[in-house]
Design a protein around this motif. Structure first.
Motif, short mmCIF file in Angstrom:
data_model
loop_
_atom_site.label_atom_id
_atom_site.label_comp_id
_atom_site.label_asym_id
_atom_site.label_seq_id
_atom_site.Cartn_x
_atom_site.Cartn_y
_atom_site.Cartn_z
N ILE A 16 64.41 5.60 51.19
CA ILE A 16 65.78 5.40 50.71
C ILE A 16 66.02 6.42 49.60
O ILE A 16 65.26 6.49 48.64
CB ILE A 16 65.94 3.97 50.14
N PRO A 17 67.08 7.26 49.73
CA PRO A 17 67.32 8.28 48.69
C PRO A 17 67.75 7.65 47.36
O PRO A 17 68.22 6.51 47.33
CB PRO A 17 68.45 9.13 49.29
N PRO A 22 78.58 6.41 49.27
CA PRO A 22 79.29 5.16 49.55
C PRO A 22 79.53 5.00 51.05
O PRO A 22 79.51 5.98 51.79
CB PRO A 22 80.61 5.32 48.79
N ALA A 23 79.72 3.79 51.46
CA ALA A 23 80.04 3.47 52.85
C ALA A 23 78.99 3.97 53.83
O ALA A 23 79.29 4.39 54.94
CB ALA A 23 81.43 4.00 53.24
N THR A 24 77.74 3.95 53.39
CA THR A 24 76.64 4.34 54.27
C THR A 24 75.51 3.33 54.09
O THR A 24 75.12 3.03 52.96
CB THR A 24 76.11 5.74 53.91
N VAL A 25 75.02 2.82 55.20
CA VAL A 25 73.85 1.93 55.15
C VAL A 25 72.63 2.78 55.49
O VAL A 25 72.58 3.40 56.54
CB VAL A 25 73.99 0.77 56.17
N TYR A 26 71.69 2.81 54.56
CA TYR A 26 70.45 3.54 54.79
C TYR A 26 69.42 2.58 55.34
O TYR A 26 69.18 1.51 54.78
CB TYR A 26 69.94 4.16 53.48
N ILE A 27 68.85 2.96 56.47
CA ILE A 27 67.93 2.06 57.18
C ILE A 27 66.56 2.72 57.26
O ILE A 27 66.42 3.79 57.84
CB ILE A 27 68.46 1.77 58.60
N SER A 28 65.57 2.09 56.66
CA SER A 28 64.20 2.57 56.78
C SER A 28 63.41 1.60 57.62
O SER A 28 63.09 0.50 57.17
CB SER A 28 63.54 2.71 55.39
N LEU A 29 63.16 2.01 58.87
CA LEU A 29 62.38 1.13 59.74
C LEU A 29 60.94 1.09 59.25
O LEU A 29 60.27 0.07 59.34
CB LEU A 29 62.45 1.64 61.20
N LYS A 30 60.48 2.21 58.70
CA LYS A 30 59.10 2.28 58.22
C LYS A 30 58.86 1.23 57.13
O LYS A 30 57.85 0.56 57.13
CB LYS A 30 58.81 3.67 57.69
N TYR A 31 59.82 1.14 56.20
CA TYR A 31 59.65 0.19 55.10
C TYR A 31 60.43 -1.11 55.33
O TYR A 31 60.52 -1.94 54.44
CB TYR A 31 60.03 0.86 53.78
N LYS A 32 61.00 -1.24 56.53
CA LYS A 32 61.68 -2.48 56.94
C LYS A 32 62.70 -2.94 55.91
O LYS A 32 62.69 -4.08 55.46
CB LYS A 32 60.66 -3.59 57.21
N THR A 33 63.56 -2.02 55.53
CA THR A 33 64.58 -2.40 54.58
C THR A 33 65.86 -1.60 54.81
O THR A 33 65.84 -0.54 55.44
CB THR A 33 64.07 -2.23 53.13
N VAL A 46 72.91 -2.70 47.16
CA VAL A 46 72.62 -3.97 47.83
C VAL A 46 71.43 -3.72 48.77
O VAL A 46 71.49 -2.85 49.63
CB VAL A 46 73.84 -4.47 48.63
N VAL A 47 70.37 -4.47 48.56
CA VAL A 47 69.15 -4.31 49.36
C VAL A 47 69.04 -5.49 50.32
O VAL A 47 69.12 -6.65 49.90
CB VAL A 47 67.90 -4.26 48.46
N THR A 48 68.93 -5.21 51.61
CA THR A 48 68.81 -6.27 52.60
C THR A 48 67.54 -6.01 53.42
O THR A 48 67.55 -5.21 54.34
CB THR A 48 70.05 -6.30 53.53
N PRO A 49 66.45 -6.70 53.07
CA PRO A 49 65.18 -6.48 53.79
C PRO A 49 65.30 -6.90 55.25
O PRO A 49 65.96 -7.88 55.57
CB PRO A 49 64.19 -7.38 53.04
N LEU A 50 64.65 -6.13 56.12
CA LEU A 50 64.61 -6.46 57.54
C LEU A 50 63.42 -7.38 57.79
O LEU A 50 62.27 -6.99 57.56
CB LEU A 50 64.44 -5.18 58.36
N SER A 51 63.69 -8.58 58.25
CA SER A 51 62.59 -9.48 58.60
C SER A 51 63.15 -10.60 59.44
O SER A 51 64.37 -10.83 59.47
CB SER A 51 61.93 -10.04 57.34
N PRO A 52 62.26 -11.33 60.13
CA PRO A 52 62.75 -12.44 60.97
C PRO A 52 63.51 -13.48 60.16
O PRO A 52 64.38 -14.17 60.69
CB PRO A 52 61.47 -13.04 61.55
N THR A 53 63.19 -13.61 58.87
CA THR A 53 63.90 -14.58 58.05
C THR A 53 64.86 -13.91 57.08
O THR A 53 65.45 -14.56 56.23
CB THR A 53 62.91 -15.45 57.24
N GLY A 54 64.98 -12.59 57.18
CA GLY A 54 65.92 -11.88 56.32
C GLY A 54 67.08 -11.39 57.16
O GLY A 54 67.72 -12.16 57.85
#
Ligand SMILES: [Zn+2]
Length: 152
Positions: A16-17, A22-33, A46-54
């Motif tokens: 994540i840089p 603005p108006a861009t969602v940065y997606i890191s599959l490696k760090y699942k966030t 705003v940080v939204t972690p990628l997970s089955p419960t997130g």
């Protein structure tokens, strides 16, 4: 806070840089966030972690959709919105009671997911779920927790 719909782009990145557009969602599959600047314009990350419960993200080859909704109760703006097909869809601001109900629901889902408490029957209706149904009227996707309920 604006109530008009706003387009959001996305960028698949490894890291994540520091400076977010603005108006861009940065997606890191490696760090699942995923990280983006709050679309209300307050400039908070705003940080939204990628997970089955997130959160989870759906990429249709052109735009992204994020589930479930994003509620920044910890920010002064208390923004609440969905990102669906590259559009910010503003949701109503939740009352403290509903925020608390949502939090308790999240905790319950996590405990169910990890098998700490037995899963409740599907098709139940409680206030928080009804509210969610309202909030995402117009989308065809079921909330991610419905998928959890259909496990054998
Ligand atoms: Zn904001």
């Amino acid at each position: 806070m604006t109530t008009s719909n706003t387009k959001v782009g996305h960028e698949f990145v490894e890291f994540i840089p520091d400076n977010l557009e603005p108006a861009t969602v940065y997606i890191s599959l490696k760090y699942k966030t995923m990280v983006h600047l709050c679309p209300c314009g307050c400039g908070n990350k705003v940080v939204t972690p990628l997970s089955p419960t997130g959160w989870n993200v759906r990429f249709d080859g052109r735009t992204i959709s994020i589930y479930p909704s994003i509620g920044s109760w910890n920010l002064p703006c208390e923004s609440h919105y969905w990102i669906t097909h590259g559009q910010v869809e503003w949701s109503e601001r939740w009352s403290t009671r509903r925020i608390k109900a949502g939090f308790e629901r999240d905790q319950r889902i996590k405990r169910e997911y990890y098998g700490e408490i037995p899963a409740r029957k599907a098709g139940r209706s409680d206030a928080a779920r009804d509210d969610d149904g309202e909030a995402k009227a117009g989308t065809t996707c079921k909330p991610w927790w419905d998928r959890l309920k259909r496990r054998p």
